[in-house]
Every structure is written in C-alpha cells, then in structure tokens.
Design a protein around this motif. Structure first.
Motif, PDB file in Angstrom:
ATOM      1  N   LEU A  82      47.003  29.836  41.594  1.00 42.78           N
ATOM      2  CA  LEU A  82      46.069  30.257  40.548  1.00 42.78           C
ATOM      3  C   LEU A  82      46.626  31.498  39.874  1.00 42.78           C
ATOM      4  N   GLU A  83      46.989  31.371  38.612  1.00 43.25           N
ATOM      5  CA  GLU A  83      47.599  32.465  37.851  1.00 43.25           C
ATOM      6  C   GLU A  83      46.571  33.023  36.879  1.00 43.25           C
ATOM      7  N   CYS A  84      46.122  34.255  37.171  1.00 42.73           N
ATOM      8  CA  CYS A  84      45.128  34.916  36.314  1.00 42.73           C
ATOM      9  C   CYS A  84      45.627  36.291  35.908  1.00 42.73           C
ATOM     10  N   ASP A  85      46.899  36.400  35.596  1.00 41.71           N
ATOM     11  CA  ASP A  85      47.492  37.681  35.230  1.00 41.71           C
ATOM     12  C   ASP A  85      46.822  38.226  33.965  1.00 41.71           C
ATOM     13  N   ALA A  86      46.344  39.486  34.043  1.00 38.58           N
ATOM     14  CA  ALA A  86      45.740  40.198  32.909  1.00 38.58           C
ATOM     15  C   ALA A  86      44.519  39.475  32.344  1.00 38.58           C
ATOM     16  N   ILE A  87      43.830  38.720  33.175  1.00 39.94           N
ATOM     17  CA  ILE A  87      42.636  38.025  32.720  1.00 39.94           C
ATOM     18  C   ILE A  87      41.498  39.024  32.542  1.00 39.94           C
ATOM     19  N   THR A  88      40.572  38.709  31.622  1.00 38.76           N
ATOM     20  CA  THR A  88      39.381  39.527  31.405  1.00 38.76           C
ATOM     21  C   THR A  88      38.153  38.654  31.653  1.00 38.76           C
ATOM     22  N   VAL A  89      37.290  39.098  32.566  1.00 38.78           N
ATOM     23  CA  VAL A  89      36.086  38.334  32.914  1.00 38.78           C
ATOM     24  C   VAL A  89      34.888  39.250  32.712  1.00 38.78           C
ATOM     25  N   GLY A  90      33.951  38.818  31.897  1.00 34.82           N
ATOM     26  CA  GLY A  90      32.799  39.661  31.575  1.00 34.82           C
ATOM     27  C   GLY A  90      31.732  39.675  32.638  1.00 34.82           C
ATOM     28  N   ALA A  91      31.806  38.772  33.610  1.00 31.71           N
ATOM     29  CA  ALA A  91      30.833  38.747  34.713  1.00 31.71           C
ATOM     30  C   ALA A  91      31.617  38.785  36.028  1.00 31.71           C
ATOM     31  N   SER A  92      31.259  37.930  36.975  1.00 33.00           N
ATOM     32  CA  SER A  92      31.883  37.950  38.296  1.00 33.00           C
ATOM     33  C   SER A  92      32.895  36.828  38.459  1.00 33.00           C
ATOM     34  N   VAL A  93      33.779  36.997  39.446  1.00 34.92           N
ATOM     35  CA  VAL A  93      34.740  35.966  39.833  1.00 34.92           C
ATOM     36  C   VAL A  93      34.380  35.524  41.249  1.00 34.92           C
ATOM     37  N   PHE A  94      34.148  34.202  41.422  1.00 34.85           N
ATOM     38  CA  PHE A  94      33.735  33.664  42.716  1.00 34.85           C
ATOM     39  C   PHE A  94      34.842  32.765  43.259  1.00 34.85           C
ATOM     40  N   LEU A  95      35.397  33.171  44.405  1.00 33.28           N
ATOM     41  CA  LEU A  95      36.380  32.358  45.135  1.00 33.28           C
ATOM     42  C   LEU A  95      35.829  32.167  46.545  1.00 33.28           C
ATOM     43  N   ARG A  96      34.664  31.552  46.629  1.00 33.06           N
ATOM     44  CA  ARG A  96      33.887  31.563  47.870  1.00 33.06           C
ATOM     45  C   ARG A  96      33.815  30.188  48.518  1.00 33.06           C
ATOM     46  N   GLY A  97      33.065  30.189  49.639  1.00 25.64           N
ATOM     47  CA  GLY A  97      32.743  28.942  50.315  1.00 25.64           C
ATOM     48  C   GLY A  97      33.974  28.243  50.851  1.00 25.64           C
ATOM     49  N   LYS A  98      34.187  27.009  50.419  1.00 23.92           N
ATOM     50  CA  LYS A  98      35.332  26.229  50.883  1.00 23.92           C
ATOM     51  C   LYS A  98      36.525  26.380  49.934  1.00 23.92           C
ATOM     52  N   PHE A  99      36.558  27.464  49.199  1.00 19.77           N
ATOM     53  CA  PHE A  99      37.699  27.727  48.323  1.00 19.77           C
ATOM     54  C   PHE A  99      38.971  27.766  49.156  1.00 19.77           C
ATOM     55  N   GLU A 100      40.021  27.126  48.643  1.00 20.53           N
ATOM     56  CA  GLU A 100      41.297  27.095  49.351  1.00 20.53           C
ATOM     57  C   GLU A 100      42.431  27.147  48.349  1.00 20.53           C
ATOM     58  N   ALA A 101      43.371  28.044  48.590  1.00 17.24           N
ATOM     59  CA  ALA A 101      44.556  28.161  47.742  1.00 17.24           C
ATOM     60  C   ALA A 101      45.786  28.086  48.641  1.00 17.24           C
ATOM     61  N   GLN A 102      46.615  27.059  48.433  1.00 17.51           N
ATOM     62  CA  GLN A 102      47.838  26.920  49.232  1.00 17.51           C
ATOM     63  C   GLN A 102      48.908  27.924  48.797  1.00 17.51           C
ATOM     64  N   GLY A 103      48.926  28.243  47.519  1.00 16.42           N
ATOM     65  CA  GLY A 103      49.888  29.216  47.009  1.00 16.42           C
ATOM     66  C   GLY A 103      49.210  30.520  46.651  1.00 16.42           C
ATOM     67  N   GLU A 104      49.949  31.394  45.998  1.00 16.26           N
ATOM     68  CA  GLU A 104      49.443  32.726  45.655  1.00 16.26           C
ATOM     69  C   GLU A 104      48.332  32.651  44.615  1.00 16.26           C
TER      70      GLU A 104
END
Length: 424
Positions: A82-104
């Motif tokens: 998941l590539e989010c370099d220099a991203i702008t988010v006006g609310a929250s970022v949720f990577l919760r629960g059964k979230f799974e990332a094999q890479g960076e």
C-alpha cells in the motif's frame, strides 16, 4: 457521482490516476492493482469489507476529503502493498480488524487530520512493515489489541497531536521513532516479541505510560535525549533503573542524560526518594565509565596515570556518607557513630584516670597536690585515685564535672560551647 464497485471481481488493473471523484467505494472487490496517484476524492474512500489486491495499491499524493477505510482489506503484494506517500486525508485512516498487508505499508509524509487506527491489523513485511516517516496525525495513532508487525514500525520525526498507543501488540523487529513528537501520551503496555529494538533518540512525548514487564521483550533500547514531561506507571524505581540499563547495554559510552531526565520528572512529581536512588545510580555508572576510559585510553604515564585511575574511587566516601549529596540524611548515622566512638573512648580514658583538670589555678593548688595518694590501692591507677580524692575537696566540688558524652559532643561541635574540652 461517486464510483462504487461492491463485491466485484476484476481481472485487469484499475487505473484512477489523476481522477476527481465525489467518493470511491471498492468494498469487497478483488483485482490485481490500483493506480490512484494524485486522486482527488471529495468524500470517503473504502477499500474494506473483504477488499483484496494481489498487486500494489498506489495512492501517492492523493487527496481524500473524507476517511480512508481499509478495514478487513487484504493487500497481498510482497514488496510494497500500500503506497500512500504524501497522501492527505481530511478524516481518519482505518487499517483495522482483519486488515492484512504482505508488503510494506508506506505513509511517508502523510497528513492525516483524524486518527491512524491500526487496531488488530497485521503488517507482515520483513523490512519495513509500517512506514510513517515524517507523518502528521491530528488525533491518535492506535497500534493495539493484537496488532502485529513483523518488520520495523518507522515513526521517524512523526508528529502526533493525540496519543501513540502501542498496547497488546506483537512486534518482531521493533520501533524506530527518532525525533518523534507526541503531544499527549505514549502508551507502551503488554508488548510482546522476541528481542525487539526500540529507538527513541531525541523523541519527545507528553506522558510516558507503561506497565511493569512491558519492556521485557525489548533487547536493544536507545533513549539518548528521549524526553517526557510526566510518568504514569506502576513501575517501581528498581524496574525503572532496569529499563535504563537496557539503554546502557545498547549505547556506548555511558550517557547520563536518560538518568537526569528520569530524575527531573520524578522530582516534579514529588518522588524525592526515587530521585535520590536514580542519581546515586547515575554517579556510580559515571564513575565506572571514567575508570574504563582511563584504562582504555593513553593515560598510563606516571603520577597522572595513578591519579586518573584512583579518581573514581575518591568519590566512594561521598557516596557512603551522604549519597553524593542526594541523601544528606545519611550524615546523621555517621554523626551518631562518631559521637558514639568518641563517647566510648572518653569514658574508657576517664575510668583509667587519664583525665585531669586543665585549669592553671587548680593544678598548682594545695588541694590538688594533697590529693595525690600516699597509700596507693593495688591495681588502681594513681591518677584516678588523685582525681577521686580531689573531687571531694572544695575546689573539686566547685569545678566543672566531667561528662564523657558532653566531652564527645564538645569535640564534635567546633565552637567549644560546652566547656568540656577547655576544662579537661
């Protein structure tokens, strides 16, 4: 209109580069890759509810006015998921629960106005699992409740307005947080792992909140210039010293700053006894470090070398007597010991008749001369017999009485206030 692909399966990559959308909903959808560089999303963006990507999801420099929701999503790319370099988010970022990332998962330079919530998420990359270098978060960062990271969590120069909560987490490699700023609390509780590393060099947090045993899994710890304004913990002073010892075992040569930082915070919180213990330990370690430096250096020339070797030991009497000045009450014990020894010695000397009046009037007087025994008692000191006989005369009864305790006290007090030293 918002774009929604709900529980879809796409065989080709999705290209949304430079798009402008009121909202993007990819809940439960499966596809190879997503290229959403510079995406302008004026609402929420959902990659959740069973979402799955086998390749890179790239949202570099994207702007999301709403929340970025990746709950229960799977990002299966091995190198960078998941590539989010220099991203702008006006609310929250949720990577919760059964979230799974094999890479960076890369959030380098991201600006998030709400929370970064990774509660229960699994970040399985071996090198950098979660890269939040120079990130700015307007609320809390939550890495808790069965959160797992096999690679490093990077918070280098991150700015977090709320709390950084690492609780109930499993870390395999550790945390890199050099120069991090956390305005509220830094929670470190029930963290498990096998020989993890934690780097807090030059980090600054509002409140350090940890629990007994929470640092057991940390093998290497760097605390140089780590600052915290308060401590909320049930750890006692010995456990806190064991915490600092992990830093000492990692960083050479010895650096006193972590001990001074801890002592200053404990002093502000009124824990004076703990402050004294910490500062005495710091002085002991500084003495050992000076000794080690003298041995390893080029200081083996004559008297100078001898002085350098003995210098650390010269401070030992100051430690024993009053804890390098941090425990001045110890002096009372030494005073009592000195007075006790002096009293015992003076009493023994008095019993053996070795005390006499010092008055230049008494010694040539007829009463004193007549008191010398003409018929000595066997095994009795002559001067003791004379002293007892003289004490029965008029001048003896009028003279200052001898007191071993007052004599000892008069010797100790440098003012001759009691007259014992002057008269006997």
């Amino acid at each position: 209109m918002p774009l929604g692909l709900i529980h879809c399966t796409l065989e080709e990559d999705v290209m949304l580069r430079d798009c402008t959308l009121p909202g993007l909903y990819l809940t439960g959808t499966h596809f190879p890759k997503l290229n959403a560089q510079r995406l302008q999303c004026n609402g929420p963006l959902h990659l959740s509810g069973g979402f799955q990507a086998t390749g890179l999801v790239d949202m570099s420099v994207a702007t999301i006015i709403g929340q970025l929701d990746c709950d229960d999503g799977k990002f299966l790319a091995k190198d960078k998921a998941l590539e989010c370099d220099a991203i702008t988010v006006g609310a929250s970022v949720f990577l919760r629960g059964k979230f799974e990332a094999q890479g960076e998962v890369n959030l380098h330079g991201a600006k998030i106005d709400g929370q970064l919530d990774c509660t229960g998420g699994r970040f399985l990359a071996k090198d950098k699992a979660l890269n939040c270098e120079t990130i700015s978060v307007g609320a809390d960062v939550l890495l808790s409740e069965e959160f797992e990271a096999r690679g490093r969590i990077v918070l280098f120069r991150a700015v977090i307005t709320g709390n950084l909560q690492i609780s109930g987490a499993t870390l395999t490699t550790g945390l890199v947080a050099q120069g991090m700023r956390v305005r509220a609390g830094f929670f470190w509780r029930n963290v498990t792992g096998d020989g993890i590393e934690v780097d807090l060099i030059d980090a600054h947090v509002g409140t350090l909140i940890d629990s007994p045993g929470s640092w057991t899994s940390v093998k290497r710890l760097r605390l140089s210039s780590f600052r915290y304004d308060r401590i909320e913990s049930k750890m006692d002073v010995q456990e806190r010293l064991d915490w600092l010892a992990k830093h000492d075992a990692t960083v050479r040569p010895f650096t006193p700053q972590p001990y001074v930082q801890l002592a200053n915070v404990l002093r502000r919180q009124g824990m004076i006894s703990a402050v004294n213990t910490v500062m005495i330990k710091r002085k002991d370690l500084q003495r050992d470090a000076d000794m080690e430096q003298a041995v390893q250096g080029n200081e083996w020339w004559g008297l100078f070398a001898l002085v350098m070797l003995l210098r650390p030991f010269l401070s030992l009497p100051f430690k024993w007597m009053f804890g390098y000045g941090h425990q001045p009450a110890r002096v009372l014990l030494w005073i009592a010991a000195i007075l006790g020894i002096t009293f015992w010695f003076a009493q023994k000397i008095h019993i053996h008749g070795q005390f006499a009046p010092t008055s230049s009037v008494v010694l040539p007087s007829q009463d004193w001369l007549d008191s010398f025994p003409t018929d000595p008692v066997p095994d009795s000191p002559l001067w003791r017999l004379q002293l007892d006989a003289w004490a029965q005369t008029t001048s003896g009864r009028d003279y200052t009485s001898f007191s071993a305790f007052l004599y000892a006290l008069d010797l100790f007090i440098p003012l001759d206030a009691l007259g014992q030293e002057k008269n006997w």
